[in-house]
Design a protein around this motif. Structure first.
Motif, PDB file in Angstrom:
ATOM      1  N   VAL A 108      40.475  -1.425  71.949  1.00 55.64           N
ATOM      2  CA  VAL A 108      38.882  -1.616  72.149  1.00 55.64           C
ATOM      3  C   VAL A 108      38.416  -0.280  72.426  1.00 55.64           C
ATOM      4  N   ASN A 147      36.131   2.084  70.350  1.00 52.65           N
ATOM      5  CA  ASN A 147      35.129   2.733  69.804  1.00 52.65           C
ATOM      6  C   ASN A 147      34.496   4.086  70.365  1.00 52.65           C
ATOM      7  N   CYS A 149      40.865  -9.401  69.672  1.00 55.94           N
ATOM      8  CA  CYS A 149      39.885  -8.133  69.476  1.00 55.94           C
ATOM      9  C   CYS A 149      39.085  -8.396  68.870  1.00 55.94           C
ATOM     10  N   PRO A 196      29.634  -1.885  67.988  1.00 51.53           N
ATOM     11  CA  PRO A 196      30.661  -1.577  69.453  1.00 51.53           C
ATOM     12  C   PRO A 196      32.303  -2.857  69.597  1.00 51.53           C
ATOM     13  N   TYR A 197      32.872  -2.767  69.530  1.00 47.31           N
ATOM     14  CA  TYR A 197      33.537  -3.299  69.465  1.00 47.31           C
ATOM     15  C   TYR A 197      34.339  -3.843  71.105  1.00 47.31           C
ATOM     16  N   TYR A 198      34.530  -5.212  71.066  1.00 49.42           N
ATOM     17  CA  TYR A 198      34.632  -5.880  72.471  1.00 49.42           C
ATOM     18  C   TYR A 198      36.151  -6.817  72.552  1.00 49.42           C
ATOM     19  N   LYS A 218      30.123  -8.946  74.925  1.00 47.07           N
ATOM     20  CA  LYS A 218      29.665  -7.270  73.816  1.00 47.07           C
ATOM     21  C   LYS A 218      29.723  -6.818  75.733  1.00 47.07           C
ATOM     22  N   THR A 270      33.247  -5.199  76.495  1.00 40.24           N
ATOM     23  CA  THR A 270      32.819  -3.591  75.457  1.00 40.24           C
ATOM     24  C   THR A 270      33.187  -2.225  76.614  1.00 40.24           C
ATOM     25  N   ILE A 318      27.068   0.989  74.999  1.00 40.72           N
ATOM     26  CA  ILE A 318      26.816  -0.042  73.981  1.00 40.72           C
ATOM     27  C   ILE A 318      25.315   0.024  73.441  1.00 40.72           C
TER      28      ILE A 318
END
Length: 478
Positions: free
Chosen positions: A32, A36, A76, A106-108, A114, A118, A134
């Motif tokens: 992750v 990001n 993910c 965003p990826y989390y 989130k 994140t 974020i």
């Protein structure tokens, strides 16, 4: 770069090594965080400390690849598609997990959500992203920048931009009227009104800038020696960002030396540091800093052995300071940068990094270093051949210049009083709070010391209480 060279590299923003497959939680966070940020590569089969290639049994590669792929897919979000392959090094098999910077930020972690899932890559570790980070990732997904966001606290017509208008006319010869402000996206039509952007407020001298962007300043300091224990001079540049670069640059020039150098048959003046390169680094720090981060100013620190410039916000993933001559150009602040181009502070061709590279060639005695420290980017200009002076208390000049009996003062009042006199001789406007901060005692203690020095006729005050100067009484004249 060859695999042999990669394995010698330290772990960092884009690189991680694991002897065996990490725990599910560790792997998720790394994947992750890479997505990001700038992307990255994880090599499995390499011990980090001490660095050693241990390898993976060939028969386990397919099973391990499926295990890694499933963890990423199942845990993910949004979907991350890794590039997983096996590589061979010295007849040993490694699993290479390559992650690209994502577009759906965003990826989390699915299980955490989130706000709690994140992660960002900070150095060689994975850190939980703050709400500020974020929000910045979400802006990047929408391809907008923090400086382009609108101000709702105050009407555009009520924001004081008189200084900006005058400075813009001086530098460009053009009038910054309403149409020009629109073209530069400093103001934006919104629901039949015109709204100022964050950028316009940062360029203004309106009180709103001070209340909204308390850390959009530049802290400059000249320290004594090679540490931050004692300063000679300091200044916080609190004006609008259009004027900050020149003020910070002038502070540097004030505190470095200029001497004569022979080039061919001519003698030319030469600064002890590559000042054009320093100017460009200061400009880049102001133009490209992350203004969404609170709590940190840009810092310009001058020591006996180096100059150090630190800017909030990490280096853009597309910029590599190792390739200074490549003409790289990337923009974090999509409104601020074009205004600085119009003002002639930067250009759109990435020539700033080239200027740094070119001037450094004429300064072989200066080592140029850059690094990311947490969420900050730092550049250093270091004197390679610096020789520290012999250590002493540094009070001898008080005898030579003022005829003070330093042994008597130390015996009667203590060494702290000598330190106060020394700092006042270097900066006659230094305040008791500044002295307390550097000496690391309570301000009331400093005030008591100053009173004793004054009562015993070592020290006097000229001018007003706020803007006056400290005057060391010259005993030779008594």
């Amino acid at each position: 770069m060859s695999l042999k060279d990669i394995i010698k590299q330290p772990e960092g923003r884009r690189l991680e090594f694991k002897e065996a497959i990490p725990t599910k939680a560790e792997l998720e966070k790394t994947i992750v965080a890479f997505s990001n940020d700038a992307g990255g590569v994880l090599y499995i089969g390499v011990r980090d400390e001490p660095r050693e290639v241990v390898g993976i049994p060939e028969g386990d590669l397919i099973k391990l690849e499926e295990q890694v792929s499933n963890i990423i897919h199942d845990n993910c979000y949004p979907i991350i598609i890794p590039n997983i392959s096996s590589v061979v090094f010295d007849d040993k098999f490694l699993l290479k997990v390559e992650i690209y910077r994502g577009n759906n930020l965003p990826y989390y972690l699915k299980a955490s959500g989130k706000t709690q899932g994140t992660y960002m890559r900070v150095g060689s570790s994975n850190r939980l992203a703050s709400p500020e980070i974020i929000a910045e990732l979400e802006r990047q997904k929408r391809n907008i920048s923090f400086d382009s966001e609108l101000i709702y606290e105050k009407a555009f017509s009520d924001i004081d931009i008189t200084n900006l208008l005058a400075f813009y006319k001086e530098k460009t010869g053009e009038v910054l009227d309403e149409n020009s402000l629109k073209k530069l996206n400093l103001i934006v039509p919104h629901q039949d009104n015109l709204k100022a952007t964050h950028a316009l407020v940062l360029f203004s001298n309106d009180p709103l800038r001070e209340s909204m962007f308390q850390n959009a300043n530049v802290d400059c300091a000249r320290f004594k020696g090679t540490t931050r224990h004692e300063f000679i001079d300091k200044k916080t540049i609190e004006t609008n960002i259009a004027l900050q670069a020149e003020a910070a640059y002038n502070f540097v020039l004030k505190h470095i030396n200029k001497g004569a150098a022979v080039k061919g048959i001519y003698t030319k003046d030469r600064w002890e540091y590559p000042v054009i390169a320093i100017r460009e680094v200061i400009r880049n720090a102001i133009v490209h800093r992350d203004y969404s981060l609170t709590g940190k100013n840009i810092k310009v620190a001058i020591y006996d052995d180096m100059i150090e410039i630190t800017s909030p916000g990490r280096l853009s993933p597309t910029i590599d300071f190792n390739e200074l001559e490549a003409g790289q150009s990337d923009v974090r602040n999509k409104v601020i940068a074009p205004v600085f181009r119009k003002l002639g502070v930067i250009d759109q061709w990435g020539n700033g990094l080239k200027l740094i590279s070119e001037e450094l060639k004429d300064y072989p005695e200066i080592d140029f270093k850059w690094m990311e420290i947490g969420l900050q980017f730092q550049v250093q200009f270091i004197k390679k051949n610096y020789i520290a002076p012999k250590e002493d208390k540094g009070f001898g000049f008080l005898v030579d210049e003022y005829g003070l009996d330093i042994n008597e003062i130390e015996k009667d009042l203590g060494e702290r009083s000598l330190v106060i006199l020394k700092m006042m001789s270097e900066n006659s406007k230094i305040t008791s709070s500044e002295l307390a901060e550097v000496i690391e005692v309570a301000e009331i203690t400093i005030k008591r010391d100053i009173k004793e020095l004054t009562d015993k006729k070592y020290l006097d005050r000229t001018g007003s209480k706020k803007t006056g100067d400290w005057l060391i009484i010259n005993q030779k004249q008594d």
